[in-house]
Design a protein around this motif. Structure first.
Motif, PDB file in Angstrom:
ATOM      1  N   ILE A 116       0.842  -0.982   0.038  1.00 26.98           N
ATOM      2  CA  ILE A 116      -0.066  -0.086   0.070  1.00 26.98           C
ATOM      3  C   ILE A 116       0.884   1.301   0.073  1.00 26.98           C
ATOM      4  N   ASP A 117       0.327   2.264  -0.807  1.00 29.30           N
ATOM      5  CA  ASP A 117       1.144   3.676  -0.770  1.00 29.30           C
ATOM      6  C   ASP A 117       0.049   4.488   0.198  1.00 29.30           C
ATOM      7  N   LYS A 118       0.603   4.807   1.373  1.00 32.98           N
ATOM      8  CA  LYS A 118      -0.287   5.503   2.353  1.00 32.98           C
ATOM      9  C   LYS A 118      -0.270   6.736   2.117  1.00 32.98           C
ATOM     10  N   GLY A 119       0.449   7.559   1.108  1.00 35.09           N
ATOM     11  CA  GLY A 119       0.286   8.859   0.776  1.00 35.09           C
ATOM     12  C   GLY A 119       0.561   9.951   1.648  1.00 35.09           C
ATOM     13  N   ARG A 120       1.590   9.506   2.428  1.00 36.00           N
ATOM     14  CA  ARG A 120       2.147  10.023   3.791  1.00 36.00           C
ATOM     15  C   ARG A 120       2.546  11.711   3.318  1.00 36.00           C
ATOM     16  N   ALA A 121       2.945  11.868   2.071  1.00 37.77           N
ATOM     17  CA  ALA A 121       3.415  13.401   1.695  1.00 37.77           C
ATOM     18  C   ALA A 121       2.107  14.228   1.670  1.00 37.77           C
ATOM     19  N   PRO A 136      -9.734  16.774  -0.715  1.00 40.39           N
ATOM     20  CA  PRO A 136      -9.978  15.230  -0.413  1.00 40.39           C
ATOM     21  C   PRO A 136      -8.827  14.256  -0.985  1.00 40.39           C
ATOM     22  N   LEU A 137      -8.327  13.544  -0.246  1.00 42.88           N
ATOM     23  CA  LEU A 137      -7.316  12.517  -0.601  1.00 42.88           C
ATOM     24  C   LEU A 137      -8.022  11.342  -1.007  1.00 42.88           C
ATOM     25  N   LYS A 138      -6.940  10.445  -1.505  1.00 40.30           N
ATOM     26  CA  LYS A 138      -7.733   9.121  -2.051  1.00 40.30           C
ATOM     27  C   LYS A 138      -8.266   8.156  -0.884  1.00 40.30           C
ATOM     28  N   SER A 139      -9.315   7.570  -0.859  1.00 38.53           N
ATOM     29  CA  SER A 139      -9.912   6.931   0.255  1.00 38.53           C
ATOM     30  C   SER A 139      -8.923   5.706   0.408  1.00 38.53           C
ATOM     31  N   ASN A 140      -9.106   5.143   1.855  1.00 41.05           N
ATOM     32  CA  ASN A 140      -8.079   3.985   2.130  1.00 41.05           C
ATOM     33  C   ASN A 140      -8.734   2.787   1.426  1.00 41.05           C
ATOM     34  N   PHE A 141     -10.033   2.894   1.131  1.00 37.50           N
ATOM     35  CA  PHE A 141     -10.442   1.713   0.265  1.00 37.50           C
ATOM     36  C   PHE A 141      -9.938   1.759  -1.022  1.00 37.50           C
ATOM     37  N   GLN A 142      -9.683   2.894  -1.666  1.00 39.03           N
ATOM     38  CA  GLN A 142      -9.017   3.037  -2.828  1.00 39.03           C
ATOM     39  C   GLN A 142      -7.653   2.631  -2.665  1.00 39.03           C
ATOM     40  N   ARG A 143      -6.930   2.763  -1.757  1.00 41.78           N
ATOM     41  CA  ARG A 143      -5.434   2.627  -1.580  1.00 41.78           C
ATOM     42  C   ARG A 143      -5.397   0.956  -1.471  1.00 41.78           C
TER      43      ARG A 143
END
Length: 346
Positions: A116-121, A136-143
């Motif tokens: 998974i890419d958590k999108g930390r930045a 809005p960032l990508k949902s964890n479901f999409q991740r």
């Protein structure tokens, strides 16, 4: 990795409860859309009930405080998994030190691994005090879905297909013959995510005045005594905290008409069964990608402040005296709950 008959994936996700619950709709849709696929879900024993009704998903308990503790324990876990399951790929839905170590033990298997890419930045841009980029960032479901896509299994995230169907607890069925049921889970792990107790008690008092409404309070064993005190003098308010197993609690939640919670696990547990959730947000924000599965964005109760969100998980001290929570009136929360109850009767 190409799809073929009888493929088998190992899936890792160890904590927290809310994050594990968020894997369930994605894995359910994965299995629906790829009938040739089998999955072994590797997580802690406590969350096993979340996966019992998903076809072709078997659960393997990792004893991270016992025999699978530390590097030697993780090596033992990798050997157990390799011997028992002829897997074709690994999906790491956690991406923490523990899963990184675990994956190194599979390096020579030659099997593909996706993480998974958590999108930390992006999340840092959203939570920093200065020059926030509020969007809005990508949902964890999409991740999670992206991980399976990397392994050759893209998923269409369809709301209804991700909802779990389980039986309703007999006691809940009896209550529903007389009342609309509102679950309230008033606690969260961190103070910045917890609606002040006196305000939540006022919500309960206001809601208890409604006809034909029964309020069920949810919490852990360590919160049971407090919640029993909250019930005092209000016959249409009851606490189920500490009175049942996690599996039984799921059958209770599935029968609710509305759940009220913080940005916490109970929001996600109710969402699994299509129960509308009125969620209260303080130091965190739905934009970070942790909103409940299929939930109406209008049911997120929050006030917009320049300091929000202050952190991803609500684990950083507030710089504004919890204004984000203190500014939400009990009447607003109550009105949102009643609005949802009216929709359920239409």
């Amino acid at each position: 990795m190409k799809s073929a008959a009888q493929q088998h994936l190992l899936v890792f996700r160890f904590s927290s409860l809310g994050d594990v619950a968020m894997t369930v709709p994605v894995i359910r849709l994965l299995m629906d859309q790829y009938p040739q696929l089998h999955v072994t879900m590797v997580s802690t024993e406590f969350v096993r009930p979340l996966f019992t009704n998903i076809p072709r998903v078997q659960f393997y308990a990792a004893d991270l405080k016992g025999k699978h503790k530390g590097v030697p324990g993780l090596f033992k876990l990798s050997r157990e998994l390799s011997k028992q399951f002829p897997f074709d790929g690994i999906a790491d839905l956690h991406n923490v030190l523990r899963t990184k170590i675990l994956k190194t033990f599979f390096l020579f298997s030659g099997k593909p691994v996706a993480t998974i890419d958590k999108g930390r930045a992006e999340k840092k841009e959203l939570t920093r005090q200065q020059n926030k980029k509020l969007r809005p960032l990508k949902s964890n479901f999409q991740r999670y879905a992206d991980v399976f896509s990397k392994l050759g299994f893209p998923i269409e995230l369809k709301k209804e297909g991700g909802v779990s169907k389980i039986s309703i607890h007999p006691a809940v069925k009896e209550l529903k013959s007389q009342y609309q049921l509102v679950g309230i889970a008033p606690f969260a792990l961190h103070r910045e995510k917890t609606y002040p107790a006196e305000k939540m008690q006022e919500v309960i008092r206001l809601l208890s005045k409604e006809n034909n409404v029964k309020i069920c309070l949810f919490g852990g064993k360590n919160e049971a005594a407090v919640l029993e005190d909250w019930c005092a003098g209000m016959p249409n308010v009851m606490s189920v905290a500490g009175k049942m197993s996690f599996e039984e609690e799921l059958h209770w939640i599935a029968g609710l008409d509305v759940m009220v919670s913080m940005d916490s696990a109970n929001m996600h547990l109710a969402s699994l069964f299509g129960v509308p959730v009125v969620s209260i947000w303080g130091g965190t924000h739905p934009y970070l990608g942790f909103y409940g599965w299929g939930q109406d964005p209008a049911n997120a109760v929050q006030i917009e402040l320049d300091c929000r969100p202050s952190s991803v998980f609500g684990n950083k001290n507030c710089h504004n005296d919890l204004a984000c929570m203190k500014g939400i009136s009990p009447l607003l929360v109550t009105e949102r709950i009643i609005s949802q109850l009216k929709k359920r009767t239409v």
